[in-house]
Design a protein around this motif. Structure first.
Motif, mmCIF file in Angstrom:
data_model
loop_
_atom_site.group_PDB
_atom_site.id
_atom_site.type_symbol
_atom_site.label_atom_id
_atom_site.label_comp_id
_atom_site.label_asym_id
_atom_site.label_seq_id
_atom_site.Cartn_x
_atom_site.Cartn_y
_atom_site.Cartn_z
ATOM 1 N N GLY A 67 26.437 34.076 42.978
ATOM 2 C CA GLY A 67 25.892 33.866 44.365
ATOM 3 C C GLY A 67 26.901 33.549 45.482
ATOM 4 O O GLY A 67 27.997 33.053 45.111
ATOM 5 N N LYS A 68 26.498 33.886 46.548
ATOM 6 C CA LYS A 68 27.523 33.674 47.850
ATOM 7 C C LYS A 68 26.899 33.420 48.923
ATOM 8 O O LYS A 68 25.974 34.468 49.285
ATOM 9 N N PHE A 69 27.139 32.527 49.754
ATOM 10 C CA PHE A 69 26.612 32.352 51.003
ATOM 11 C C PHE A 69 27.765 31.837 52.228
ATOM 12 O O PHE A 69 28.521 30.966 51.662
ATOM 13 N N CYS A 70 27.618 32.610 53.004
ATOM 14 C CA CYS A 70 28.851 32.327 54.204
ATOM 15 C C CYS A 70 28.271 32.230 55.588
ATOM 16 O O CYS A 70 27.351 33.314 55.988
ATOM 17 N N GLU A 71 28.284 31.345 56.286
ATOM 18 C CA GLU A 71 27.768 31.121 57.522
ATOM 19 C C GLU A 71 28.637 31.748 58.678
ATOM 20 O O GLU A 71 27.952 32.070 59.659
ATOM 21 N N ARG A 72 29.845 31.677 58.327
ATOM 22 C CA ARG A 72 30.819 32.023 59.490
ATOM 23 C C ARG A 72 31.960 32.847 58.855
ATOM 24 O O ARG A 72 32.287 32.753 57.607
ATOM 25 N N ASP A 73 32.673 33.576 59.485
ATOM 26 C CA ASP A 73 34.006 34.043 59.272
ATOM 27 C C ASP A 73 33.952 35.662 58.442
ATOM 28 O O ASP A 73 34.444 36.362 58.883
ATOM 29 N N SER A 74 33.008 35.443 57.511
ATOM 30 C CA SER A 74 33.101 36.523 56.472
ATOM 31 C C SER A 74 31.968 36.953 55.933
ATOM 32 O O SER A 74 30.795 35.968 55.818
ATOM 33 N N LEU A 75 31.594 38.199 55.721
ATOM 34 C CA LEU A 75 30.252 38.722 55.342
ATOM 35 C C LEU A 75 30.578 39.692 54.107
ATOM 36 O O LEU A 75 30.968 40.959 54.186
ATOM 37 N N LEU A 76 30.695 39.131 52.948
ATOM 38 C CA LEU A 76 31.104 39.862 51.608
ATOM 39 C C LEU A 76 29.918 39.994 51.059
ATOM 40 O O LEU A 76 28.955 39.206 50.757
ATOM 41 N N GLY A 77 29.832 41.316 50.310
ATOM 42 C CA GLY A 77 28.592 41.292 49.353
ATOM 43 C C GLY A 77 28.978 41.007 47.981
ATOM 44 O O GLY A 77 30.137 40.444 47.805
ATOM 45 N N GLU A 78 27.915 40.992 47.324
ATOM 46 C CA GLU A 78 28.087 40.416 45.727
ATOM 47 C C GLU A 78 29.190 41.255 44.888
ATOM 48 O O GLU A 78 29.910 40.461 44.205
ATOM 49 N N ASP A 79 29.279 42.540 45.096
ATOM 50 C CA ASP A 79 30.036 43.318 44.634
ATOM 51 C C ASP A 79 31.595 42.754 44.919
ATOM 52 O O ASP A 79 32.291 42.728 44.208
ATOM 53 N N GLU A 80 31.853 42.635 46.303
ATOM 54 C CA GLU A 80 33.043 42.066 46.721
ATOM 55 C C GLU A 80 33.469 40.490 46.001
ATOM 56 O O GLU A 80 34.596 40.604 46.005
ATOM 57 N N VAL A 81 32.553 39.653 46.077
ATOM 58 C CA VAL A 81 32.594 38.443 45.613
ATOM 59 C C VAL A 81 32.840 38.708 44.147
ATOM 60 O O VAL A 81 34.052 37.726 43.791
ATOM 61 N N ALA A 82 32.198 39.325 43.434
ATOM 62 C CA ALA A 82 32.672 39.514 41.759
ATOM 63 C C ALA A 82 34.065 40.029 41.734
ATOM 64 O O ALA A 82 34.930 39.542 40.861
ATOM 65 N N SER A 83 34.559 40.769 42.851
ATOM 66 C CA SER A 83 35.957 41.292 42.747
ATOM 67 C C SER A 83 36.985 40.345 42.657
ATOM 68 O O SER A 83 38.015 40.551 42.346
ATOM 69 N N LEU A 84 36.588 39.674 44.024
ATOM 70 C CA LEU A 84 37.624 38.376 43.882
ATOM 71 C C LEU A 84 38.027 37.574 42.751
ATOM 72 O O LEU A 84 39.060 36.906 42.692
ATOM 73 N N HIS A 85 36.879 37.235 41.890
ATOM 74 C CA HIS A 85 36.965 36.385 40.915
ATOM 75 C C HIS A 85 37.680 37.094 39.736
ATOM 76 O O HIS A 85 36.786 37.398 38.593
ATOM 77 N N THR A 86 38.961 37.688 39.642
ATOM 78 C CA THR A 86 39.632 38.091 38.533
ATOM 79 C C THR A 86 39.749 37.120 37.463
ATOM 80 O O THR A 86 39.536 35.892 37.742
ATOM 81 N N ARG A 87 40.201 37.680 36.413
ATOM 82 C CA ARG A 87 40.509 36.964 35.166
ATOM 83 C C ARG A 87 41.664 35.925 35.534
ATOM 84 O O ARG A 87 41.475 34.795 35.265
ATOM 85 N N ASP A 88 42.674 36.441 36.651
ATOM 86 C CA ASP A 88 43.976 35.404 36.533
ATOM 87 C C ASP A 88 43.451 34.186 37.461
ATOM 88 O O ASP A 88 43.535 33.165 37.423
ATOM 89 N N TYR A 89 42.348 34.738 38.351
ATOM 90 C CA TYR A 89 42.001 33.721 39.169
ATOM 91 C C TYR A 89 41.037 32.467 38.582
ATOM 92 O O TYR A 89 41.251 31.388 38.908
ATOM 93 N N LEU A 90 40.238 33.057 37.725
ATOM 94 C CA LEU A 90 39.306 32.171 37.068
ATOM 95 C C LEU A 90 40.229 31.259 36.223
ATOM 96 O O LEU A 90 39.916 29.882 36.060
ATOM 97 N N GLU A 91 41.369 31.775 35.390
ATOM 98 C CA GLU A 91 42.049 30.939 34.350
ATOM 99 C C GLU A 91 42.954 30.157 35.423
ATOM 100 O O GLU A 91 43.042 29.017 35.067
ATOM 101 N N THR A 92 43.318 30.454 36.585
ATOM 102 C CA THR A 92 44.040 29.403 37.243
ATOM 103 C C THR A 92 43.278 28.203 37.903
ATOM 104 O O THR A 92 43.583 27.067 37.918
ATOM 105 N N VAL A 93 41.907 28.648 38.175
ATOM 106 C CA VAL A 93 40.996 27.644 38.603
ATOM 107 C C VAL A 93 40.753 26.375 37.525
ATOM 108 O O VAL A 93 40.785 25.279 37.619
ATOM 109 N N PHE A 94 40.237 27.197 36.231
ATOM 110 C CA PHE A 94 40.053 26.302 35.118
ATOM 111 C C PHE A 94 41.340 25.258 34.617
ATOM 112 O O PHE A 94 41.083 24.385 33.967
#
Length: 750
Positions: free
Chosen positions: A311-338
């Motif tokens: 899910g993605k909700f953005c009130e300002r600055d950016s309007l990204l679709g769900e596919d774009e949001v999913a593409s941001l969450h790469t394996r490297d990004y997820l592992e870095t956050v965890f």
């Protein structure tokens, strides 16, 4: 002479001159006859000279500056001599020299006293001057000491004055302010920001504004600027005065209060969402919506694992679709956050994150791992407005919301799993029950209620005595206590009698039940094996009948074979010997089959056994059966293992197998017991020929017993069954330089 001593000397001079003339004027009062003469000739001069004496005392006491005291003393001496000359001249003019009046010295005192008037006036004006100078110094000191920045400019916007705070803030030298242009001191950019307000004040109207200035050492500061017109006595504006106060701390406190209020609102709404959510798929998007709608943040993303969509909700600055949001969450990004748990990002528009188009205005962000009790549920990513930074309170808020969201996701996941599990439990035909530590039912399924012949609600809070015989209920109670004491599962069979006269047999496995890490009771799963037990009973009867007949008939065959072998010779005797050997092997095979059948039909419970005592008893049995065998035995004291009562039979099979297959007249076997960590190992070592491949497969578990064995390895298979029933393992290894090593590995007990 020092200035201090000169001041004191002049003060004494003034006092004594005044005092002396006062004494003369006081004595003159006694000589005057008329009121006017007394007033003008004595009282008024006396008042003047008393004032002179008072000035001397005052100068002494207050330690006037030397200039003032010297000036007063000078005017006093000057006036004294001047009026002395005038007085002498008038007396000589009025009276011949031969006939001086009798009050001549009093007249001179009167004239001289009037000569003190310039000194009095001088003292008065100097006192006024000193008072004004003191007030001015105090005023200047107050202005210079003020923490506020104070300054004034004339009509040409040139400085009239500026206090120390103003000069330091604008890095202006003390002597370099007067006459300097305001535009020059501030610079074009800063001057432009207040030019309109200066014009307003120059027009006669006070004004106020806030400006941001760079402090030489404290960085960017916020100033509250108040401008007011400077007017002359006629009301004409002659310039502009300014009072500037650093309100950075005040604005920061106000911003902190506003930020805290907003954070409290966000937390409150997030908690309401967590409590009021009806579906797991709605929970994360609602939290993201709350964060994205706040002016404290710019946008928020939720990315959940599993079947739940991101899910993605953005009130300002950016309007990204769900596919774009999913593409941001790469394996490297997820592992870095965890790996970080909470990841602070200085700029989410730049690699390695690049959550927005590179042309977007740079801004920071925070990513929180949604994880609870080792389960990963997803990522919460929140972007902050430009030119802000992820401060501690903002990060703490997002971390708290992320942790609460992870807990909520865990809760709803467990609820869904619980509903699925409850549905499964209700659908199976086996009785399932959850009981408290005191043995009372907390949860039961419908199958349990049907066997008990009671409603589920009527059974809750009661135990087995409500529907079965007391003896069986007591037996089950002992098993419950065993589970609570050892915190290990217990398997057992019971055959309770029910009130309606039925008698059923149940095979039960009872497990410890934990609630928030604390042992809270037991869970039992029962299976009705009444029909199976009946089949087993009939098979055992058939087995006993067959064994009885086989044993009896084979013993008859064996007896006849022995008789033939004794009375015959040649091939007949040889044939009889073969019949005898095969009969003995068949009887041995039947004996092993009986042991396996008995073991599988009634599995003994697993309990704690003393290894040393068990092996000692087995070796004694083997030695009595095979007295020529040499058996060595080593075991440490007090070695306990988890096993069943049939362990002696397993060790017997291994020992007798080594002795029977030995090619020596006096077979040698060694037995050792040892422990490694949580395992107890019993090793049986011989120097025989290697165990045949077919029987070795029984030990290694490559193949079980099947029709190809024709009974070969049946004893080893029995040993394997006994060991594995106790959660142990049977291992084989060739001995060096020749022989075999068979190891029994069992769980160690304290």
């Amino acid at each position: 002479m020092s200035s201090f001593h000169r001041t004191r000397s002049n003060a004494l001079l003034i006092f004594f001159l005044g005092f002396t003339l006062s004494a003369v004027n006081l004595s003159h009062i006694l000589l005057e006859k008329t009121l006017v003469s007394t007033l003008v000739g004595s009282l008024l001069p006396l008042t003047i000279t008393v004032g002179v004496s008072a000035i001397g005392v005052w100068a002494w006491w207050n330690n006037w500056d030397a200039t003032t005291v010297t000036r007063v003393a000078g005017w006093l001496v000057f006036g004294f001599f001047w009026m002395l000359i005038v007085g002498v001249g008038l007396v000589l003019y009025a009276y011949p020299f031969e006939t001086l009046p009798g009050n001549f010295w009093h007249l001179l005192g009167t004239f001289t006293s009037y000569g003190s008037v310039p000194a009095l006036l001088t003292a008065w004006f100097d006192i006024e001057r000193r008072t004004n100078e003191r007030s001015l110094r105090q005023y200047k000191q107050a202005i210079e000491s003020s923490k506020d920045q104070l300054a004034a400019v004339d009509e040409d916007l040139e400085y009239l004055f500026a206090n120390n705070a103003y000069r330091q803030y604008h890095d202006i030298e003390t002597n370099g302010i007067a006459g300097r242009s305001l535009r020059d001191a501030l610079g074009e950019e800063q001057f432009a920001s207040i030019e309109g307000h200066v014009s307003t004040a120059m027009a006669g109207r006070p004004t106020q504004t806030e400006v941001t200035r760079d402090h030489p050492s404290r960085g960017e500061r916020i100033l509250d600027v108040r401008l007011f017109p400077l007017e002359d006595p006629d009301g004409e504006v002659q310039g502009v005065g300014a009072s500037m106060r650093d309100v950075t701390a005040d604005r920061e406190r106000e911003a902190a209060i506003e930020r805290e209020s907003e954070y409290r609102r966000i937390m409150s709404e997030a908690n309401l969402a967590l409590v009021g959510a009806n579906d797991i798929d709605d929970l994360a998007p609602e939290i993201a919506d709350i964060l994205g709608a706040s002016h404290a943040f710019s946008c928020a993303f939720t990315y959940l694992f599993g079947p739940t969509e991101s899910g993605k909700f953005c009130e300002r600055d950016s309007l990204l679709g769900e596919d774009e949001v999913a593409s941001l969450h790469t394996r490297d990004y997820l592992e870095t956050v965890f790996e970080a748990g909470v990841l602070r990002m200085d700029d989410v528009t730049e690699p390695p994150f690049a959550h927005h188009d590179p042309d977007s205005q740079s801004h920071p962000g925070v990513a929180v791992a949604l994880e609870y009790e080792g389960e990963r549920y997803g990522i919460l990513t929140v972007h902050l407005p430009s030119e802000s930074e992820p401060k501690g309170d903002a990060v703490e808020l997002l971390e708290t919301i992320g942790n609460n969201l992870a807990y909520g996701l865990n809760h709803y996941t467990l609820e869904a799993e619980h509903r699925s599990f409850a549905d499964i439990v209700e659908r199976i035909d086996d009785p399932v029950m959850l009981q408290n530590r005191d043995g009372t039912f907390r949860v039961i399924n419908e199958a349990m209620a049907e066997f008990a012949g009671m409603e589920k609600e009527a059974l809750i809070g009661r135990d087995e005595t409500a529907f079965m015989d007391e003896g069986t209920a007591q037996q089950i109670g002992e098993r419950k206590e065993r589970v609570l004491e050892t915190e290990e599962p217990q398997s057992y069979q019971v055959t309770p009698s029910f009130p309606d006269g039925r008698e059923r047999t149940f095979s039960t496995t009872r497990y410890p039940y934990y609630d928030d890490g604390d042992l809270d009771g037991t869970i039992a799963i029962c299976r009705d094996v009444t029909d199976l037990k009946e089949h087993q009973r009939q098979l055992r009867i058939l087995d006993r009948v067959l064994r009885h007949n086989v044993n009896n008939n084979m013993n008859v065959v064996l007896g006849y074979a022995e008789m033939i072998e004794e009375r015959a010779d040649g091939d007949i005797a040889s044939y009889a010997g073969n019949i005898e050997a095969n009969s003995e092997r068949l009887l041995d095979l039947a004996d092993k089959q009986r042991k396996i059948t008995d073991f599988l039909s009634d599995l003994p419970p697993v309990e704690t056994v003393d290894v040393e005592q068990t092996v000692d008893r087995t070796i004694d049995r083997v030695r009595s059966e095979y007295p020529d065998a040499e058996i060595s035995w080593q075991c440490p004291d007090t070695l306990l293992a988890g096993a069943n009562g049939a362990l002696e039979d397993a060790i017997w099979e291994l020992l007798t197998n080594s002795i029977i297959h030995s090619n020596r007249e006096d077979p040698a076997v060694s037995v050792t017991a040892s422990t490694t960590g949580a395992t107890v190992t019993i090793s049986v070592v011989d120097e025989n020929e290697p165990i045949p491949e077919l029987e070795r497969e029984v030990l290694t578990g490559v193949n079980g017993i099947d029709a190809l064995h024709h009974g070969s390895g049946l004893g080893l298979w029995l040993a394997k069954l006994i060991v594995e029933h106790a959660d142990g393992r049977l291992r084989f290894q060739e001995n060096e330089p020749h022989g075999n090593i068979v190891r029994i590995e069992l769980p160690r007990e304290e």
